[in-house]
Motif scaffolding. Structure first.
Motif, short mmCIF file in Angstrom:
data_model
loop_
_atom_site.label_atom_id
_atom_site.label_comp_id
_atom_site.label_asym_id
_atom_site.label_seq_id
_atom_site.Cartn_x
_atom_site.Cartn_y
_atom_site.Cartn_z
N UNK A 55 -5.65 0.81 -6.97
CA UNK A 55 -6.89 1.04 -6.15
C UNK A 55 -7.30 -0.20 -5.91
N UNK A 56 -6.61 -1.40 -7.59
CA UNK A 56 -7.42 -2.47 -7.82
C UNK A 56 -5.97 -3.03 -6.67
N UNK A 57 -5.30 -3.29 -6.90
CA UNK A 57 -4.49 -3.53 -5.97
C UNK A 57 -4.56 -3.70 -4.24
N UNK A 58 -4.65 -2.55 -3.61
CA UNK A 58 -5.37 -3.29 -2.36
C UNK A 58 -6.66 -2.93 -2.64
N UNK A 59 -7.21 -3.53 -2.90
CA UNK A 59 -8.93 -4.16 -2.86
C UNK A 59 -8.61 -6.00 -2.86
N UNK A 60 -7.59 -5.67 -3.73
CA UNK A 60 -7.48 -7.67 -3.17
C UNK A 60 -6.31 -7.82 -2.99
N UNK A 61 -5.61 -7.40 -2.23
CA UNK A 61 -4.61 -7.40 -0.91
C UNK A 61 -2.66 -7.92 -1.55
N UNK A 62 -2.95 -6.69 -2.27
CA UNK A 62 -1.02 -6.94 -3.10
C UNK A 62 -0.20 -6.46 -1.58
N UNK A 63 0.88 -6.33 -1.41
CA UNK A 63 1.59 -6.57 -1.02
C UNK A 63 2.07 -4.86 -1.83
N UNK A 64 2.89 -3.95 -0.82
CA UNK A 64 3.55 -3.26 -0.98
C UNK A 64 5.03 -2.45 -0.82
N UNK A 65 5.58 -1.69 -1.44
CA UNK A 65 6.81 -1.74 -0.94
C UNK A 65 7.57 -2.75 -1.18
N UNK A 66 8.94 -1.94 -0.44
CA UNK A 66 9.83 -3.01 -0.74
C UNK A 66 9.74 -4.30 -1.26
N UNK A 67 9.55 -5.25 -0.03
CA UNK A 67 9.58 -7.01 0.02
C UNK A 67 7.75 -7.25 -0.49
N UNK A 68 7.03 -6.02 -1.77
CA UNK A 68 5.90 -6.31 -1.38
C UNK A 68 5.95 -7.30 -3.08
#
Length: 341
Positions: free
Chosen positions: A322-335
């Motif tokens: 949830x912190x990653x979402x809030x901080x705009x982290x990139x998700x999955x294979x190229x994330x």
């Protein structure tokens, strides 16, 4: 334990579509598995968290260009095969799209006949058992005709096929990349070794079953697909000596983690081994070998988020996500990446 216990809200715009220009410039979330404390770093900073005598374990599998686009020999109707598992020299289990064109006995052609295929059986979940015929060496034909099998949530074209391979990929056989390893550069690996950290390799050929959603509400009833692994005596010895010395085993990716935990005996000792694993790690599992983990950010309700929750605790992981979402982290294979220690 319910699959819905591992749900988090992921905005679609956070799913990375292309790799960053520099492999080791992605963001790195550092999570203390005991306290839940979070730090925000850049991936190459991971070096600061390694200690002399630790062992970093990497999966050196190489992704096959396993997506083949061709046509039926009689009607020229288009077909797409995705190679999943080698069953014999020229016999493969494949996904076929559209499946209705791939009836038993149907023949297909790829690359103006350089590669031909015949459907022999229909296996579990509708997968096709295919026999291929060609001249020369299958891997060379595949390199010429095949495309990289990018995950379905990536819609952009990949300009450089090597960006969906780790820099240390060696053993061909995967249908998908062990994506936690995509962040490493040769220069970073040299710096890690210079710090006195052991770098050891194993092989697990990643199947698409790794990414299958958990469709049963009761997590314990989910069936994992099996994947082929190999562990050398050299790697087993390095890891055993690391444990004896009281140092840490740091797995790169859930694939390395599952291989090590499959092979280890009840005392956590490893020996040279190869075979098939369908191990499913979820909270309540006691890790025998792995002390720390480098991983990407995974799908909600997936077996992968369950594995990292087993290592760091579900509450810590969901808070981190949830912190990653809030901080705009990139998700999955190229994330972006996470280091759980």
């Amino acid at each position: 334990m319910k699959a819905s216990d591992f749900y988090f809200d992921l905005p679609e715009e956070l799913i990375a579509q292309v790799p960053l220009e520099e492999r080791d410039s992605s963001r790195l979330m550092v999570l203390d598995k005991n306290s839940g404390e979070i730090e925000h770093k850049i991936f190459h900073d991971v070096l600061d968290y390694f200690n002399e005598g630790d062992t970093l374990v990497l999966n050196n599998t190489r992704v096959l260009p396993a997506r083949l686009i061709g046509e039926k020999e009689d009607s020229k109707g288009k077909i797409e095969f995705l190679l999943l598992k080698r069953l014999g020299n020229d016999r493969w289990e494949c996904l076929a799209k559209p499946g209705k064109r791939a009836k038993i006995g149907t023949k297909f052609s790829f690359g103006d006949g350089k590669l031909k295929a015949e459907v022999k059986e229909i296996g579990e979940e509708g997968n096709r058992i295919i026999d291929f015929t060609y001249e020369g060496i299958f891997e060379q034909v595949l390199d010429e005709l095949g495309q990289m099998p990018l995950p379905p949530y990536i819609h952009e074209k990949l300009d450089d096929k090597e960006r969906y391979q780790t820099v240390y990929s060696k053993e061909k056989g995967s249908a998908a990349a062990p994506t936690a390893g995509l962040h490493f550069t040769n220069e970073l690996l040299e710096k890690i070794k210079a710090k006195g950290v052991n770098v050891a390799y194993l092989t697990l050929h990643v199947g698409l079953g790794t990414f299958r959603p958990v469709k049963v509400e009761d997590v314990e009833n989910h069936n994992m697909h099996s994947e082929f692994y190999q562990l050398s005596k050299e790697t087993a010895d390095i890891i055993n000596n690391t444990k004896k010395a009281g140092k840490r085993v740091i797995a790169v990716g859930t694939t390395s983690t599952r291989t090590l935990e499959t092979i280890a005996d009840s005392e956590g000792n490893l020996s040279e081994s190869s075979g098939w694993t369908d191990i499913f790690i979820y909270p309540g599992y006691n890790f025998k070998v792995v002390d720390a983990l480098i991983t990407n950010f995974h799908l909600p309700e997936s077996t992968l988020i369950m594995l990292v929750s087993a290592l760091a605790g579900k509450e810590n992981i969901l808070n981190a996500y949830n912190t990653a979402v809030k901080e705009g982290y990139r998700f999955f294979s190229f994330g972006d990446a996470m280091f759980i220690h």
